[in-house]
Write an enzyme that holds these catalytic residues in place. Structure first.
Site, PDB file in Angstrom:
ATOM      1  N   ASP A 202      36.910  -6.218  -8.613  1.00 13.98           N
ATOM      2  CA  ASP A 202      35.871  -6.925  -8.850  1.00 13.98           C
ATOM      3  C   ASP A 202      35.779  -8.450  -9.282  1.00 13.98           C
ATOM      4  OD1 ASP A 202      35.363  -4.172  -8.369  1.00 13.98           O
ATOM      5  OD2 ASP A 202      34.853  -3.728 -10.176  1.00 13.98           O
ATOM      6  N   GLU A 371      27.009  -1.670  -1.784  1.00  9.70           N
ATOM      7  CA  GLU A 371      27.153  -1.996  -3.249  1.00  9.70           C
ATOM      8  C   GLU A 371      27.640  -3.579  -3.495  1.00  9.70           C
ATOM      9  OE1 GLU A 371      29.830   0.637  -5.010  1.00  9.70           O
ATOM     10  OE2 GLU A 371      31.663  -0.366  -4.109  1.00  9.70           O
TER      11      GLU A 371
END
Length: 496
Positions: A202, A371
């Site tokens: 991430d 997402e």
């Protein structure tokens, strides 16, 4: 017993120091500040990287006098030449302290004679890892650094604010002035190649005011940041904890997906965390605000935008002078992309709307997932990339939404691309959860993302941070290409 050439403070006049200290005290008293400034938050450059260290006051470089290899040779300033006697690197002593090793002699900077007085001489000495050889490194708001000696508590200092070549370097009570501020100039920066970081899920990168800043998922109670003057330098830059939620029950654990954005001249950092390291049902987005001019913080906690529902992977959309929050949330069996308007970067001020759900087969491998939305804007057009399918599979990939209507809160205003725009290839599996940044000169577009090296790896710490430049199609849409193979040398961003 060790000996030194200097057992006391030099007999050099202290009048200038006294006058400056008095002037500083007078000024601070006038404006209501304390006379002795506090140290800003600590950060560290890259361990192992060689640097030429130049004075913010004189512009000259630290050098061991005459290039000597003798024990107790003094530290002085000279015009920068990048000679090995002007090159220093950090050696980690633990506990936030470092030795500064001279390249030509392998000795380290030392407060000679273990002298705690103002004006004590700094030179090189055999590396004993003594406390008078250990320095904490304090980052200033303008990107310079101050070095504070562990033994004396005093700062590495250009004596009497000299601008003369050969002038001595000493220690002096910390005052935050230019004589105690130093610029670290990397020498021999390594080639740029992927990965930029192991255990780097991430990732988020921004280039700001001469530095690249990067943060990634930590899995624990902390948010971390590292910075470097080059993209390749992020590989070895030291992580600094900029926020720690340990002991805060509702957000103590499982920190994911940090992003930092500059909104109306202020840096905001949004991250996801919850109340357990093993049960992710309590995950929520949280927002911090920097009290300095850089993404390094320090930060203050501002709020939890959506405290009453599960939500992850928050980001911002700025459009037509309005601010919107984007995130991912389960709606029935679909992990979906959601949006709401905000009155400020931590407060939602409208109803919540779903603008994308997994409806193509390539979005439903392992689970029905949309997402990690990320905004990309160019030439008046707005796009959102998002990650699709389960991150437990090698088929985790990027999709694309394009704003084709006028109201971003309406699903009908967004057009979803029917095919993925970035997916596995060249030995990279599950590429996704990305960010975007531009080159230092603003001419190039770059993507940062995570990926695995094996199809059997999933959502854990095996994911590596990777970067590459991308281009634009003739119709104005982004073209991300295929993941670049691991280890391939990349041309650094333009303007480095």
């Amino acid at each position: 017993m060790r000996t030194t050439l200097h057992d006391g403070v030099p007999a050099r006049p202290r009048r200038l120091r006294t006058l400056l200290a008095g002037a500083l005290a007078a000024v601070t008293a006038t404006i209501g500040l304390t006379a002795v400034p506090g140290l800003p938050a600590a950060a560290t450059p890259s361990v192992g990287q060689w640097y030429a260290i130049t004075s913010a006051h004189s512009g000259m470089a630290l050098q061991i006098s005459g290039g000597s290899t003798a024990t107790s040779a003094e530290l002085v300033q000279q015009p920068r030449t990048d000679a090995t006697s002007q090159q220093f690197r950090l050696v980690d002593s633990g506990g936030g302290f470092y030795r500064l090793q001279a390249r030509h002699s392998n000795q380290v900077l030392d407060v000679l004679g273990r002298n705690a007085a103002d004006g004590a001489t700094v030179g090189q000495y055999t590396d004993l890892n003594g406390t008078n050889q250990q320095w904490s490194i304090t980052e200033q708001s303008n990107g310079t650094y101050s070095f504070i000696n562990r033994f004396s508590g005093k700062a590495l200092d250009l004596w009497n604010f000299s601008t003369t070549a050969g002038s001595r370097i000493s220690q002096f009570t910390y005052n935050g002035l230019a004589a105690q501020r130093w610029i670290l100039n990397p020498i021999g920066t390594p080639a740029l190649s992927n990965p930029i970081r192991s255990n780097g899920a991430d990732p988020w990168i921004e280039y700001w005011d001469g530095f690249y800043y990067m943060s990634t998922t930590t899995w624990d109670s902390t948010v971390i940041m590292r910075r470097a003057t080059t993209l390749a330098g992020l590989k070895t830059a030291t992580d600094t904890v900029v926020w720690d939620d340990s002991g805060v029950s509702n957000r103590c654990c499982s920190h994911w997906a940090p992003e930092f954005h500059r909104i109306n001249g202020t840096w905001y950092l949004m991250y996801t965390s919850g109340n357990s390291q093993t049960d992710f049902g309590g995950q929520r987005m949280h927002v911090l605000r920097s009290t300095s001019s850089t993404p390094m913080g320090p930060y203050e906690f501002m709020g939890t935008p959506l405290p009453n529902q599960w939500n992850i992977d928050g980001t911002y959309l700025e459009l037509n002078n309005n601010l919107y929050l984007l995130w991912s949330e389960w709606i029935g069996d679909n992990q979906s992309i959601r949006i709401a308007q905000m009155s400020n970067p931590w407060t939602v001020s409208s109803n919540q709307f779903t603008i994308a759900q997994p409806n193509f087969s390539w979005e439903t491998v392992g689970a029905r997932v949309n997402e990690a939305p990320v905004v990309l804007q160019r030439n008046g057009r707005t796009f959102i990339t998002y990650s699709a399918s389960s991150c437990t599979t090698p088929d985790y990939k990027l999709g694309l939404l394009t704003l084709t209507g006028t109201n971003p809160l309406l699903a009908a205003s967004w057009t979803k691309r029917s095919a993925p725009v970035f997916q596995q290839g060249n030995g990279t599996y599950g590429p996704g959860h990305n960010g975007f940044f531009t080159s230092p000169d603003g001419t190039e577009s770059w993507i940062v993302y995570h990926g695995n090296t094996s199809a059997s790896q999933g959502c854990g710490s095996t994911r590596e941070t990777r970067v590459q430049e991308f281009t634009w199609n003739s119709d104005g849409t982004p073209n991300f290409g295929t993941p670049v193979s691991r280890g391939v040398t990349l041309t650094p961003p333009s303007g480095e």
